[in-house]
Design an enzyme around this catalytic site. Structure first.
Site, mmCIF file in Angstrom:
data_model
loop_
_atom_site.group_PDB
_atom_site.id
_atom_site.type_symbol
_atom_site.label_atom_id
_atom_site.label_comp_id
_atom_site.label_asym_id
_atom_site.label_seq_id
_atom_site.Cartn_x
_atom_site.Cartn_y
_atom_site.Cartn_z
ATOM 1 N N LYS A 143 -7.497 -5.904 12.493
ATOM 2 C CA LYS A 143 -6.327 -5.255 13.101
ATOM 3 C C LYS A 143 -5.937 -5.937 14.406
ATOM 4 C CE LYS A 143 -5.736 -2.000 9.972
ATOM 5 N NZ LYS A 143 -4.581 -2.044 9.058
ATOM 6 N N VAL A 177 -2.997 -7.519 -2.221
ATOM 7 C CA VAL A 177 -2.623 -8.247 -1.002
ATOM 8 C C VAL A 177 -3.774 -9.104 -0.458
ATOM 9 C CG1 VAL A 177 -0.883 -6.535 -0.289
ATOM 10 C CG2 VAL A 177 -3.221 -6.385 0.637
ATOM 11 N N ILE A 184 -5.337 9.809 11.021
ATOM 12 C CA ILE A 184 -4.239 10.361 10.224
ATOM 13 C C ILE A 184 -4.841 10.918 8.933
ATOM 14 C CG2 ILE A 184 -2.016 9.848 9.116
ATOM 15 C CD1 ILE A 184 -1.985 9.328 12.183
ATOM 16 N N TYR A 186 -13.066 -4.388 10.620
ATOM 17 C CA TYR A 186 -11.766 -3.709 10.668
ATOM 18 C C TYR A 186 -11.074 -3.935 12.024
ATOM 19 C CZ TYR A 186 -8.599 0.346 9.968
ATOM 20 O OH TYR A 186 -7.516 1.181 9.830
ATOM 21 N N ASN A 188 1.408 -2.536 5.328
ATOM 22 C CA ASN A 188 0.649 -1.297 5.535
ATOM 23 C C ASN A 188 -0.689 -1.280 4.805
ATOM 24 O OD1 ASN A 188 0.321 1.824 5.833
ATOM 25 N ND2 ASN A 188 0.364 1.445 3.615
ATOM 26 N N SER A 248 1.347 3.365 -2.497
ATOM 27 C CA SER A 248 1.030 4.383 -3.514
ATOM 28 C C SER A 248 0.450 5.666 -2.938
ATOM 29 C CB SER A 248 0.040 3.800 -4.542
ATOM 30 O OG SER A 248 -1.086 3.258 -3.895
ATOM 31 N N ARG A 249 -0.091 5.577 -1.717
ATOM 32 C CA ARG A 249 -0.758 6.761 -1.165
ATOM 33 C C ARG A 249 -0.585 6.810 0.348
ATOM 34 N NH1 ARG A 249 -6.269 6.134 -1.701
ATOM 35 N NH2 ARG A 249 -6.187 4.020 -2.520
ATOM 36 N N GLY A 269 0.827 -1.210 0.000
ATOM 37 C CA GLY A 269 0.000 0.000 0.000
ATOM 38 C C GLY A 269 0.861 1.259 0.000
ATOM 39 N N SER A 277 -4.129 -0.421 14.015
ATOM 40 C CA SER A 277 -5.009 0.737 14.245
ATOM 41 C C SER A 277 -5.464 0.766 15.698
ATOM 42 C CB SER A 277 -6.243 0.621 13.345
ATOM 43 O OG SER A 277 -7.195 1.601 13.701
HETATM 44 P P1 NDP Z 1 -5.144 5.071 2.014
HETATM 45 O O1 NDP Z 1 -6.553 4.709 1.732
HETATM 46 O O2 NDP Z 1 -4.704 6.492 1.939
HETATM 47 O O3 NDP Z 1 -4.154 4.197 1.114
HETATM 48 C C1 NDP Z 1 -4.351 2.817 1.044
HETATM 49 C C2 NDP Z 1 -3.173 2.183 0.352
HETATM 50 O O4 NDP Z 1 -3.335 0.757 0.421
HETATM 51 C C3 NDP Z 1 -3.086 2.540 -1.107
HETATM 52 O O5 NDP Z 1 -1.715 2.565 -1.455
HETATM 53 C C4 NDP Z 1 -3.798 1.368 -1.788
HETATM 54 O O6 NDP Z 1 -3.386 1.104 -3.127
HETATM 55 C C5 NDP Z 1 -3.340 0.224 -0.896
HETATM 56 N N1 NDP Z 1 -4.224 -0.929 -0.953
HETATM 57 C C6 NDP Z 1 -5.533 -1.002 -0.581
HETATM 58 N N2 NDP Z 1 -5.988 -2.248 -0.807
HETATM 59 C C7 NDP Z 1 -4.961 -2.957 -1.340
HETATM 60 C C8 NDP Z 1 -4.826 -4.274 -1.809
HETATM 61 N N3 NDP Z 1 -5.836 -5.141 -1.758
HETATM 62 N N4 NDP Z 1 -3.611 -4.667 -2.306
HETATM 63 C C9 NDP Z 1 -2.581 -3.805 -2.348
HETATM 64 N N5 NDP Z 1 -2.654 -2.534 -1.917
HETATM 65 C C10 NDP Z 1 -3.834 -2.111 -1.421
HETATM 66 O O7 NDP Z 1 -4.884 4.473 3.482
HETATM 67 P P2 NDP Z 1 -4.007 5.037 4.703
HETATM 68 O O8 NDP Z 1 -2.692 5.490 4.215
HETATM 69 O O9 NDP Z 1 -4.842 5.919 5.502
HETATM 70 O O10 NDP Z 1 -3.850 3.679 5.541
HETATM 71 C C11 NDP Z 1 -2.676 2.889 5.534
HETATM 72 C C12 NDP Z 1 -2.788 1.876 6.659
HETATM 73 O O11 NDP Z 1 -2.927 2.559 7.900
HETATM 74 C C13 NDP Z 1 -3.999 0.942 6.549
HETATM 75 O O12 NDP Z 1 -3.643 -0.343 6.952
HETATM 76 C C14 NDP Z 1 -4.987 1.554 7.518
HETATM 77 O O13 NDP Z 1 -5.876 0.591 8.005
HETATM 78 C C15 NDP Z 1 -4.038 2.060 8.586
HETATM 79 N N6 NDP Z 1 -4.612 3.108 9.422
HETATM 80 C C16 NDP Z 1 -4.959 4.337 8.896
HETATM 81 C C17 NDP Z 1 -5.485 5.319 9.693
HETATM 82 C C18 NDP Z 1 -5.845 6.672 9.185
HETATM 83 O O14 NDP Z 1 -6.395 7.462 9.984
HETATM 84 N N7 NDP Z 1 -5.589 7.020 7.937
HETATM 85 C C19 NDP Z 1 -5.729 5.067 11.125
HETATM 86 C C20 NDP Z 1 -5.309 3.776 11.580
HETATM 87 C C21 NDP Z 1 -4.785 2.840 10.737
HETATM 88 P P3 NDP Z 1 -4.118 1.821 -4.406
HETATM 89 O O15 NDP Z 1 -3.601 3.244 -4.419
HETATM 90 O O16 NDP Z 1 -3.682 1.031 -5.591
HETATM 91 O O17 NDP Z 1 -5.583 1.773 -4.134
#
Ligand code: NDP
Length: 242
Positions: free
Chosen positions: A157, A60, A186, A153, A88, A10-11, A8, A140
C-alpha cells in the site's frame, strides 16, 4: 460511452464503488477474480441504480491475464473510453515477518502493488489522448503508518501511495488526476474475522466504516469538481491514526 473500471468490484468496497459510478452515469466494468455470483449481484445493483455495465474477470496479480483480458477489451471497444479507473482489488495475508512465507509476500505485493502498474499502464494511453481521466487507488491506513503483522500489506500500500504521487506529476498536464483513498476499518469480508467490539474503542468515531462511506469519497475524486485535487491521499478512518 464513458466507462469506469473498478478492480475487485464483486464485493465489499469495490461493489459500493461500482454502484456509485453507476449513479454518476458511468457504464461500469466490474472486475473480479473468481466470485462470479457476487459479481453478478454487483451488476444487478448497478442496474437497480439506473446504470449498466458488464463483468470483466481477470486476476490483477497476473500480468499476462491483465494484458490478455483488459487489452483485448480495450481494443475491441474503441467506442468506449475508460474515463475512471479505480484500483481497488486487494488481499491481506498477515503474519509477523519472521514467519512470513515467500508466497505471502509475493501474493500481496502482486495483488496490490504490481496490479497498479500493469492495469493502469493499459488505460493511461487513451486517457492521455482524450486529455481527461481519473485514477483512484484504494490504499490503506496500513500503508501510511505501517501495521505490525502486515509488512507485506503495508509495503504494497505504501508503494501504491508513492506511485500515486509520482504518476500524478507525470499526467497532470494531460487533464488526468491520480489520487488515493486510505480506509481504516471498513465492514467487509476482509475485516470479518476481526474483533469489532474491541477494535472500535480505538476509533474516535467508535465504529467501523461502511463501504458506501469509502465509495462516496471515491465518487467525489472521480468527479469533475475534483479537478484541482491530485497526488492526494484521503484518509477515511473515523479519526484512527496513531
Ligand atoms: P473484500 O475482501 O471484501 O473484496 C475483495 C475484492 O477484491 C473482491 O471483489 C475480490 O474478487 C477482489 N480481488 C481479490 N484478489 C483479486 C485478484 N487477484 N484479481 C482480481 N480481483 C481480486 O475486500 P475489501 O472490499 O475490504 O477491500 C477492498 C480494498 O480496500 C482492498 O484493496 C483493501 O486492501 C482495501 N482496504 C480495505 C479495508 C477494510 O477495512 N475492509 C481497510 C483498508 C483498505 P473475488 O470476489 O472474485 O474474490
Amino acid at each position: 460511452m464513458k466507462c469506469a473500471l473498478v478492480t475487485g468490484g464483486s464485493r465489499g468496497i469495490g461493489r459500493a464503488i461500482c454502484v456509485k459510478m453507476a449513479t454518476m452515469g458511468y457504464y461500469v466494468l466490474i472486475n473480479y477474480k473468481s466470485n462470479t455470483e457476487e459479481a453478478n449481484n454487483t451488476l444487478e445493483q448497478v442496474r437497480a441504480n439506473g446504470g449498466d455495465g458488464e463483468l470483466l474477470p481477470f486476476d490483477v496479480a497476473d500480468k499476462e491475464q491483465i494484458k490478455e483480458v483488459l487489452d483485448t477489451w480495450i481494443n475491441a471497444n474503441e467506442d468506449k473510453d475508460i474515463e475512471v479507473l479505480v484500483n481497488n482489488a486487494g488481499i491481506r495475508d498477515d503474519s509477523l515477518m519472521v514467519w512470513l512465507k515467500d508466497e505471502q509476500w509475493d501474493s500481496v505485493i502482486n495483488t496490490s502493488l504490481n496490479s497498479f502498474f500493469y492495469v493502469t499502464r493499459l488505460v493511461l494511453d487513451r486517457m492521455m489522448l482524450n486529455r481527461y481521466g481519473r485514477i483512484i487507488n484504494v490504499v490503506s491506513l496500513s500503508g501510511l503508518k505501517g501495521v505490525a503483522g502486515q509488512t507485506n500489506y503495508s509495503a504494497a500500500k505504501a508503494g501504491v501511495i508513492g506511485a500515486t504521487k509520482a504518476l500524478a506529476q507525470e499526467v497532470g498536464r494531460s487533464g488526468i488526476t491520480v489520487n488515493a483513498v486510505a480506509p481504516g476499518f471498513i465492514k467487509t469480508d476482509m475485516t470479518e474475522g476481526l474483533d469489532e467490539k474491541e477494535l472500535k474503542r480505538t476509533i474516535p468515531v467508535n465504529r467501523f466504516g461502511l463501504p458506501e462511506e469509502v465509495a462516496h469519497a471515491v465518487g467525489f475524486l472521480a468527479s469533475k469538481d475534483a479537478s484541482y485535487i491530485t497526488a492526494e491521499v484521503l484518509s477515511i478512518n473515523g479519526g484512527l491514526y496513531s
